[in-house]
Enzyme design. Structure first.
Site, PDB file in Angstrom:
ATOM      1  CB  CYS A   2      39.706  -7.491  40.035  1.00  0.00           C
ATOM      2  SG  CYS A   2      40.979  -7.866  38.925  1.00  0.00           S
ATOM      3  NE  ARG A  50      45.756  -5.968  37.557  1.00  0.00           N
ATOM      4  CZ  ARG A  50      47.084  -5.525  36.997  1.00  0.00           C
ATOM      5  NH1 ARG A  50      47.661  -4.724  37.370  1.00  0.00           N
ATOM      6  NH2 ARG A  50      47.145  -6.067  35.678  1.00  0.00           N
ATOM      7  CG  LEU A  51      44.199 -12.786  41.189  1.00  0.00           C
ATOM      8  CD1 LEU A  51      45.143 -13.102  42.123  1.00  0.00           C
ATOM      9  CD2 LEU A  51      43.258 -13.912  41.126  1.00  0.00           C
ATOM     10  CB  VAL A  53      45.319 -12.875  35.489  1.00  0.00           C
ATOM     11  CG1 VAL A  53      45.276 -14.011  34.567  1.00  0.00           C
ATOM     12  CG2 VAL A  53      44.643 -13.529  36.874  1.00  0.00           C
ATOM     13  N   GLY A  78      37.005  -9.834  35.715  1.00  0.00           N
ATOM     14  CA  GLY A  78      36.698 -11.115  34.901  1.00  0.00           C
ATOM     15  C   GLY A  78      37.702 -11.054  33.964  1.00  0.00           C
ATOM     16  CD  GLU A  79      41.290 -13.093  32.844  1.00  0.00           C
ATOM     17  OE1 GLU A  79      41.450 -12.707  31.727  1.00  0.00           O
ATOM     18  OE2 GLU A  79      41.948 -12.775  33.957  1.00  0.00           O
ATOM     19  CG  ASP A 102      40.719  -8.864  30.247  1.00  0.00           C
ATOM     20  OD1 ASP A 102      41.567  -8.075  30.852  1.00  0.00           O
ATOM     21  OD2 ASP A 102      40.096  -9.603  30.652  1.00  0.00           O
ATOM     22  CB  SER A 377      36.755 -25.673  36.868  1.00  0.00           C
ATOM     23  OG  SER A 377      35.904 -26.686  37.553  1.00  0.00           O
ATOM     24  N   GLY A 378      35.437 -27.692  35.023  1.00  0.00           N
ATOM     25  CA  GLY A 378      34.436 -28.177  34.202  1.00  0.00           C
ATOM     26  C   GLY A 378      32.873 -28.220  34.295  1.00  0.00           C
TER      27      GLY A 378
END
Length: 610
Positions: A2, A50-51, A53, A78-79, A102, A377-378
């Site tokens: 977000c 807000r996105l 998820v 965040g997550e 969360d 992603s790495g």
């Protein structure tokens, strides 16, 4: 993910600032395209974009909760990856939950533990919590620095936001840059000194830093730093623990209420994530995973091997996709589109950045967003586990400077004589400030002591630049990108790993290769590191050259500083640039692209030199 912002000033009635608050919120709309929220108290305003998820209905923000007669309001970006454990702990203490987001767990963790809650959070985040009774604001950024949080403190108040553009929209913050800011963009860029926002007065919380604003005073605290400890595990135990920590980090980050996919470059890092996720999906009967890779039109015709880019990704991507049984799609980028996206990349970063390395990722994320909301992603394996050439080349390793930007000569050459004459000194001091912070043990060998310094340099500089790139380019498209290697537990473990173990078999990221060799094709597992792909097509250089020549015809504050002769020398002799401007990829075409971004940034943001 977000976008968040806030304004705290006891002398201002925020209800009369709605138009300004709306403009601030609008600047963050790309980060949060799904919903927007606003909380207003007389002296406090909290903004959220807000996105969606996780937990669409119960995760709305700003989120409020009451406990023992006190009210707390949070805006969070965040997550969190240990949500379930923390929720159970809080339930055992009598806290109730209306949903499974969360956000609610972070808010109630603060209600119970106050600022000490930061120690318990495993994830990527930036948040602010307003304690109504105490009339205070608590700000916090994750341990690794994956998510941004900028702020501007002034006499009587403070503003904060996920991105600089939201602060500028307040009109309290001016788009001004002083000598320090000029040194940052010309001699460190696209990197930034930790905490420096380049614009005058704008700062950023450092990774692992929190702050409390109360009684018109901001008190900052470093709640997490990498510490030196003795590594007591055997080689076999280190291999096992590395595998456990990374596998656990990946599996924790597969939780999403929205579609999820994976970046796949054919390199070691993304391949480990893809293969581990594929196994998880099969074990839990979730079907096939979906992977994406990026390439440039006609790149195979012009690819040239180098120390920093020894082979091309397209040779390995299909092999890994078949091995992981993924549904794969390759995104082919047009070179003119990559050049045109340089401008959007500046807007995404609010600063000149990593040029086509940014713009290509921005376009890539835009394509992925058409089908997905979340990706893994790495990033950051190379910084934590010694993946770059400068860890392994002894001539580079012990050079007393930033290894990704060794010489300031090219940077100085694009400036007129006498402009910013202390560039080398400025960079040198930043380097020394960082290595002097690296904690060591008396038992460290000369190599291990230097590797700790290199870890700190890479962790707080190079890695932060890449994380900023990933956050801005993905969130500009409303795409959440998670980075499993950025688990703080893995970072702590890697810091204290002796170099002879970390570089197992005398290879870059050797311990990681060994830990996952049984699940990867041998060609992938022991492939020599290759960085994020860049365009090798001469069309891109020609486009940048033409645009820079046009810029040099202008008369403005930027061109007053630039050396036409120095820049024309780069245009006419591009092969003379043998040492990258920054990192592994920024050579002549990218230097010209950086000048394009500088010009656009000065004009778009109405930058004033003070």
């Amino acid at each position: 993910m977000c976008g968040i912002a806030g304004w705290f000033d006891n002398e201002i009635d925020m209800s009369k600032q709605i138009p300004v608050l709306y403009k601030m919120s609008q600047t963050l709309s790309k980060r949060g395209p799904d919903e927007n929220g606003l909380y207003i108290n007389k002296g406090c305003a909290l903004l959220h974009r807000r996105l969606i998820v996780i937990d669409k209905e119960n995760g709305k923000q700003p989120m409020a909760a009451r406990h023992r007669g006190k009210t707390y309001i949070i805006v969070y970006n965040g997550e969190l990856y240990n949500t379930d454990e923390l929720r159970e702990d809080l339930k055992a203490s009598g806290y109730h939950f209306r949903g499974h987001s969360d956000t609610e767990v972070v808010l109630k963790s603060y209600m119970k533990y106050k600022e000490k809650c930061a120690d318990m959070l495993n994830g990527i985040f930036a948040f602010a919590i307003y304690d109504v009774s105490e009339n205070s604001i608590f700000l916090c950024r994750d341990k690794i620095g994956v998510k941004p949080l900028f702020y501007y403190e002034y006499d009587g108040g403070i503003l904060f936001a996920s991105e600089i553009k939201a602060l500028l929209a307040s009109k309290i913050v001016k788009p001004q840059i002083d000598e320090t800011g000029l040194y940052e963009i010309f001699f460190l860029g696209p990197a930034r000194t930790p905490s420096c926002g380049v614009f005058k007065g704008i700062k950023e919380l450092k990774p692992g830093e929190s702050a409390l604003y109360k009684n018109q005073k901001l008190t900052k605290k470093s709640y997490f730093t990498i510490q030196a400890k003795e590594h007591t595990d055997s080689v076999e135990e280190t291999i096992e623990k590395t595998r456990f920590l990374l596998t656990d980090a990946i599996n924790r980050q597969l939780v999403s209420d929205m579609p999820l996919c994976f970046f796949l470059s054919g390199g070691l890092d993304s391949s480990i994530i893809v293969k581990t996720a594929s196994q998880y999906y099969k074990e839990n009967k979730l079907g096939k995973i979906n992977t994406y890779s990026v390439e440039y039109r006609d790149n195979e015709k012009y690819f040239k091997k180098s120390l920093f880019q020894p082979n091309a990704d397209f040779e390995y991507i299909s092999l890994m996709s078949r091995n992981a049984d993924s549904r794969h799609r390759e995104i082919i980028l047009d070179n003119k589109a990559v050049a045109d996206a340089l401008y959007d990349s500046v807007i995404a970063r609010d600063l000149p950045g990593y040029v086509d390395v940014d713009s290509s990722l921005l376009l890539f994320c835009g394509e992925i967003k058409k089908d997905y909301t979340v990706a893994l992603s790495g990033e950051c394996a190379d910084e934590l586990f010694g993946g770059y050439p400068w860890y392994h080349n002894k001539e580079i390793l012990f050079e007393d400077n930033f290894p990704w930007s060794k010489s300031q000569d090219v940077r100085s050459s694009i400036l007129k004589d006498g402009v910013l004459p202390k560039g080398a000194e400025y960079v040198r001091q930043k380097y020394l400030d960082t290595i002097n912070l690296a904690p060591k043990l008396k038992t460290d060998s000369k190599t291990d002591a230097r590797m700790r310094e290199m870890f700190y340099l890479n962790f707080y500089w190079f890695m932060q630049c890449l994380l900023e790139r990933k956050d801005r380019c993905s969130m500009y498209n409303g795409l959440e990108v998670r980075v499993p290697f950025c688990d703080y537990r893995l970072a702590e473990y890697a810091y204290n790993m002796p170099w002879k173990i970390k570089a197992y078999n005398n290879r870059e990221k050797g311990i990681v290769r060994k830990a996952f060799e049984d699940i990867l094709p041998e060609e992938i597992c022991w492939r020599k590191k290759s960085p994020y792909p860049k365009t090798h097509n001469p069309i891109y250089f020609d486009i940048c050259k033409e645009r820079v020549i046009n810029i040099l015809q202008k008369k403005n504050p930027l061109t007053e500083m630039l050396s036409k002769e120095g820049i024309m020398n780069i245009i006419e002799n591009p092969d003379s640039i043998t040492t990258p401007w920054y990192g592994q990829l920024m050579q002549a075409p990218q230097i010209l692209a950086y000048i394009i971004e500088l010009d656009y940034w000065f004009e778009k943001y109405n930058v004033e030199i003070v």
